[in-house]
Design a protein around this motif. Structure first.
Motif, mmCIF file in Angstrom:
data_model
loop_
_atom_site.group_PDB
_atom_site.id
_atom_site.type_symbol
_atom_site.label_atom_id
_atom_site.label_comp_id
_atom_site.label_asym_id
_atom_site.label_seq_id
_atom_site.Cartn_x
_atom_site.Cartn_y
_atom_site.Cartn_z
ATOM 1 N N LEU A 223 1.025 -1.282 0.381
ATOM 2 C CA LEU A 223 0.211 0.089 -0.014
ATOM 3 C C LEU A 223 0.538 1.547 0.181
ATOM 4 O O LEU A 223 0.656 2.060 -0.765
ATOM 5 N N TYR A 224 2.052 1.218 1.040
ATOM 6 C CA TYR A 224 2.462 2.523 0.422
ATOM 7 C C TYR A 224 3.214 2.979 -0.492
ATOM 8 O O TYR A 224 3.391 3.807 -0.727
ATOM 9 N N ARG A 225 3.852 1.381 -1.067
ATOM 10 C CA ARG A 225 4.578 1.565 -1.863
ATOM 11 C C ARG A 225 3.896 1.990 -3.799
ATOM 12 O O ARG A 225 4.018 2.805 -4.157
ATOM 13 N N ALA A 226 2.719 1.727 -3.721
ATOM 14 C CA ALA A 226 1.870 1.773 -4.372
ATOM 15 C C ALA A 226 1.334 3.720 -5.129
ATOM 16 O O ALA A 226 1.574 4.240 -5.126
ATOM 17 N N GLN A 227 1.537 4.492 -3.170
ATOM 18 C CA GLN A 227 1.721 5.581 -3.260
ATOM 19 C C GLN A 227 2.866 6.395 -3.356
ATOM 20 O O GLN A 227 3.113 7.413 -3.683
ATOM 21 N N TRP A 228 4.197 5.401 -2.571
ATOM 22 C CA TRP A 228 4.855 6.427 -3.109
ATOM 23 C C TRP A 228 5.606 6.229 -4.075
ATOM 24 O O TRP A 228 6.341 7.820 -4.712
ATOM 25 N N GLU A 229 5.782 5.522 -5.523
ATOM 26 C CA GLU A 229 5.530 5.291 -6.224
ATOM 27 C C GLU A 229 4.944 5.683 -7.289
ATOM 28 O O GLU A 229 5.210 5.252 -8.797
ATOM 29 N N ASN A 230 3.989 5.660 -6.781
ATOM 30 C CA ASN A 230 2.834 5.989 -8.028
ATOM 31 C C ASN A 230 2.424 4.548 -8.754
ATOM 32 O O ASN A 230 2.344 5.007 -10.530
ATOM 33 N N LYS A 231 2.043 3.628 -7.866
ATOM 34 C CA LYS A 231 2.076 2.235 -8.691
ATOM 35 C C LYS A 231 0.551 1.724 -8.577
ATOM 36 O O LYS A 231 0.662 1.196 -7.165
ATOM 37 N N PRO A 232 -0.309 2.187 -9.613
ATOM 38 C CA PRO A 232 -1.828 1.945 -8.416
ATOM 39 C C PRO A 232 -1.995 0.660 -8.886
ATOM 40 O O PRO A 232 -3.023 -0.502 -7.917
ATOM 41 N N ALA A 233 -1.748 -0.590 -9.701
ATOM 42 C CA ALA A 233 -1.468 -2.096 -9.490
ATOM 43 C C ALA A 233 -1.298 -2.674 -8.112
ATOM 44 O O ALA A 233 -1.404 -3.965 -7.823
ATOM 45 N N TYR A 235 -2.237 -1.990 -5.560
ATOM 46 C CA TYR A 235 -3.398 -1.417 -4.746
ATOM 47 C C TYR A 235 -4.268 -2.622 -4.215
ATOM 48 O O TYR A 235 -4.664 -3.289 -3.499
ATOM 49 N N THR A 236 -4.374 -3.485 -5.887
ATOM 50 C CA THR A 236 -5.224 -5.095 -5.375
ATOM 51 C C THR A 236 -4.024 -5.778 -4.859
ATOM 52 O O THR A 236 -4.508 -6.340 -4.719
ATOM 53 N N ALA A 237 -2.950 -5.495 -4.880
ATOM 54 C CA ALA A 237 -1.629 -6.277 -4.916
ATOM 55 C C ALA A 237 -1.510 -6.571 -2.905
ATOM 56 O O ALA A 237 -1.681 -7.123 -2.484
ATOM 57 N N ALA A 238 -2.029 -5.149 -2.949
ATOM 58 C CA ALA A 238 -1.904 -4.606 -1.099
ATOM 59 C C ALA A 238 -3.359 -5.467 -0.935
ATOM 60 O O ALA A 238 -3.423 -6.731 0.811
ATOM 61 N N ASP A 239 -4.611 -5.035 -0.858
ATOM 62 C CA ASP A 239 -5.734 -5.618 -0.666
ATOM 63 C C ASP A 239 -5.731 -7.204 -1.425
ATOM 64 O O ASP A 239 -6.558 -7.551 -0.005
ATOM 65 N N ALA A 240 -4.992 -7.860 -2.237
ATOM 66 C CA ALA A 240 -5.347 -9.200 -1.670
ATOM 67 C C ALA A 240 -4.440 -9.492 0.005
ATOM 68 O O ALA A 240 -5.453 -10.792 0.044
ATOM 69 N N GLU A 241 -3.691 -9.177 -0.074
ATOM 70 C CA GLU A 241 -3.023 -9.836 0.858
ATOM 71 C C GLU A 241 -3.902 -9.977 2.242
ATOM 72 O O GLU A 241 -4.264 -10.208 2.554
ATOM 73 N N PHE A 242 -4.371 -8.623 2.326
ATOM 74 C CA PHE A 242 -5.781 -8.355 3.439
ATOM 75 C C PHE A 242 -6.912 -9.042 3.078
ATOM 76 O O PHE A 242 -7.115 -9.459 4.265
ATOM 77 N N THR A 243 -7.455 -8.778 2.324
ATOM 78 C CA THR A 243 -8.353 -9.781 2.334
ATOM 79 C C THR A 243 -8.467 -11.014 2.534
ATOM 80 O O THR A 243 -8.722 -12.769 2.924
ATOM 81 N N SER A 244 -6.971 -12.229 2.407
ATOM 82 C CA SER A 244 -7.031 -13.363 3.303
ATOM 83 C C SER A 244 -6.848 -13.626 3.896
ATOM 84 O O SER A 244 -7.144 -14.291 4.875
ATOM 85 N N ILE A 245 -5.939 -12.666 4.983
ATOM 86 C CA ILE A 245 -6.402 -12.383 6.143
ATOM 87 C C ILE A 245 -7.717 -12.581 6.980
ATOM 88 O O ILE A 245 -8.329 -12.651 8.126
ATOM 89 N N ILE A 246 -8.219 -11.462 6.191
ATOM 90 C CA ILE A 246 -10.243 -11.140 6.416
ATOM 91 C C ILE A 246 -10.668 -12.304 6.455
ATOM 92 O O ILE A 246 -11.475 -13.450 7.210
ATOM 93 N N SER A 247 -10.493 -13.197 4.973
ATOM 94 C CA SER A 247 -10.926 -14.486 4.126
ATOM 95 C C SER A 247 -10.856 -15.448 5.497
ATOM 96 O O SER A 247 -11.554 -16.945 5.870
ATOM 97 N N SER A 248 -9.743 -15.586 6.303
ATOM 98 C CA SER A 248 -9.227 -16.540 7.108
ATOM 99 C C SER A 248 -9.893 -16.646 8.529
ATOM 100 O O SER A 248 -9.671 -17.514 9.238
ATOM 101 N N ASN A 249 -10.887 -15.732 8.859
ATOM 102 C CA ASN A 249 -11.398 -15.914 9.574
ATOM 103 C C ASN A 249 -10.657 -15.969 11.436
ATOM 104 O O ASN A 249 -11.136 -16.542 12.330
ATOM 105 N N ARG A 250 -8.732 -16.201 10.926
ATOM 106 C CA ARG A 250 -8.477 -15.851 12.072
ATOM 107 C C ARG A 250 -8.527 -15.432 13.115
ATOM 108 O O ARG A 250 -7.734 -14.825 14.169
ATOM 109 N N TYR A 251 -8.542 -13.768 13.176
ATOM 110 C CA TYR A 251 -8.716 -12.608 13.413
ATOM 111 C C TYR A 251 -10.289 -12.035 13.579
ATOM 112 O O TYR A 251 -10.709 -12.577 12.504
#
Length: 525
Positions: A223-233, A235-251
């Protein structure tokens, strides 16, 4: 085991010192532990793997906040200094000779060095009963190396990239890394770590990084790198990590917001990674190298003290009152937001003192001081009877942050999902106010700009004093989402007047420049 852990910590510390020497001394080892004899068995690496964790304690130990609280919290728009002081960090008069910046730099590279020692010695180890277990130690060391490199990257931009142990003075004279180079290594290390760390640990290993820790930190980095380096793609990679955490139901979000900052509810189901504090040698991460135990100076920094000639109970014994909540943060909370009383004290709030159990606004230059962690630290009138030492863990990465970062990706990413972002923001709000009678849901029909404003406000009140705010401002400025100079009120006139684009990065310490003529200072210093 305790003796082995302490011995390994000392070995790694002295290894670092001796490998920095220019002359190689031809002396026989004075003890039995050497690189050749120690780094051999699984037990050896169980002990050695904790040395990078121990380095994290050094960031927080100083009771004056040197090394972490001052360089991380002073620049944000949440806190200000007491009325009788001027602080160069708070006022953005950043100089290369500032000792706080030097301390953070040195601690970070010490952590990198210790992780590199493990990564170099692991392939040489010949006495593992099961060599397949080596991958876990590699993953743990790479997580820790990534953590320290992330601190270096967000604070200094292109600091030297150190990928092997330093064995000569010449090897310490590295140039600045190339743009993106240190971020590439961080991503590679965290990717390996999330694939090879366990999802959970037993109680004897509480606090070690997990696959969830690595995935969450990787998402933050992307997420930081998407904004520091202006790489919108990204955002998708970052959200894949967050979504995997959310869908794991571990937290999950704890029903009580305050559980995230209380001594009694450390390492709970909302926490992905915490820095483990304990008094003396009771900490599995070893006693701190500074010799005073492995606690934190947070309590003495944050607790109310004296202003306007009026002193809080215990002032200058269990609290110096160095941090005060600025008016803009106070105003950021919606009326009656339940999180407010667990984040900042205001006139009439319950205060952790038997002598004066009600907070007085006159104790603060702004009428308010932090209550987050302070309420949860107390045992009677002090912290575990230890006046200047906190033992309440620092929550580095928690599930509420994951939800809000995922919402941010959905707002700003190439595949915009404003309804999905609203749902995540509202989960955080509903935890604070389950009935929804105080904090109304954010509408899924809001515009992109309005949804981002909702996101910024939610991050501010949910995560205040947790060390993310200035980094958030920097990355949003770099992405063109805000202009810090015109959009942010630091709550202090000198800070508002002095902030400059050079303050997006910190100055490289002068001592490092003096010792290394290959190193170049950041722009503007």
């Amino acid at each position: 085991m305790k003796k082995l852990l302490i011995a390994s910590s000392s070995l790694l510390f002295f290894t670092l010192i001796f490998t920095m020497c220019k002359r190689q001394l031809d002396l026989k080892p004075l003890g039995e532990l050497t690189e050749q004899t120690f780094y051999q068995t699984e037990g050896d690496f169980e002990a050695a793997s904790l040395s990078p964790y121990a380095t994290l304690l050094t960031y927080y130990f100083d009771q004056m906040g040197n090394g972490w609280y001052q360089p991380v919290l002073w620049p944000d728009d949440d806190v200000t200094v007491r009325s009788n002081g001027n602080d160069d960090i708070e006022d953005f008069n950043w100089l290369p000779g500032n000792g706080n910046f030097t301390s953070m730099w040195q601690t970070s590279y010490k952590g990198v060095q210790r992780a590199n020692v493990i990564l170099e010695q692991l392939p040489k180890a010949e006495k593992f009963a099961d060599v397949s277990k080596k991958v876990r130690f590699e993953a743990e060391a790479k997580f820790m190396r990534a953590y320290f490199n992330f601190v270096l990257a967000v604070n200094w931009g292109t600091p030297p990239l150190v990928t092997s142990t330093v064995k000569s003075v010449d090897q310490t004279r590295l140039p600045n890394s190339q743009p993106g180079e240190i971020w590439d290594l961080i991503v590679a290390d965290l990717t390996f770590a999330k694939q090879n760390l366990p999802a959970t640990w037993n109680s004897a290993n509480t606090g070690r990084a997990t696959s969830g820790s690595a995935s969450g930190l990787l998402g933050r980095v992307l997420l930081y790198r998407a904004q520091w380096e202006n790489k919108p793609a990204l955002y998708t990679a970052a959200d894949a990590e967050f979504t995997s955490i959310i869908s794991s139901n571990r937290y999950n979000l704890r029903p009580n917001f305050a559980d995230n900052f209380a001594l009694a509810t450390e390492n709970n189901s909302e926490s992905l990674f915490e820095i483990q504090f304990a008094l003396g040698r009771g900490n599995n991460w070893f006693p701190n190298e500074d010799g005073g135990g492995s606690g934190t100076g947070r309590y003495i920094m944050w607790r109310a003290a004296c202003e306007q000639g009026i002193c809080a109970d215990g002032a200058n014994a269990v609290g110096y009152g160095f941090m005060h909540a600025v008016k803009p943060l106070q105003d950021a909370f919606e009326p009656n937001d339940p999180r407010r009383v667990q984040t900042i004290f205001r006139e009439g709030d319950p205060f952790p003192s038997t002598a004066t159990p009600i907070f007085k606004a006159a104790w603060s230059v702004t009428g308010s001081t932090p209550s987050k962690y302070v309420l949860g630290d107390k045992t009677g009138n002090e912290i575990n009877g230890q006046p200047n030492m906190g033992v309440n863990n620092e929550r580095v990465l928690r599930y509420a942050d994951i939800l809000l970062m995922s919402a941010e990706c959905k707002i700003l990413g190439p595949t915009m999902d404003l309804a999905g972002a609203a749902a995540l923001i509202n989960r955080v709000r509903r935890r604070a106010d389950p009935t929804g009678n105080i904090l109304a849901d954010r509408p899924a029909t809001a515009s992109k700009d309005q949804m981002f404003k909702f996101l910024m406000q939610e991050r501010r009140v949910e995560l205040a004093f947790e060390g993310h705010r200035y980094n958030d401002l920097v990355r949003w400025h770099r992405a063109g989402l805000i202009n810090i100079k015109t959009d942010i009120n630091f709550g202090r006139t000198p800070a508002n007047n002095n902030w400059n684009v050079r303050n997006l990065l910190k100055p490289i310490p002068q001592r490092e420049l003096d010792l290394n003529n290959n190193l170049k200072q950041n722009p503007g210093y």
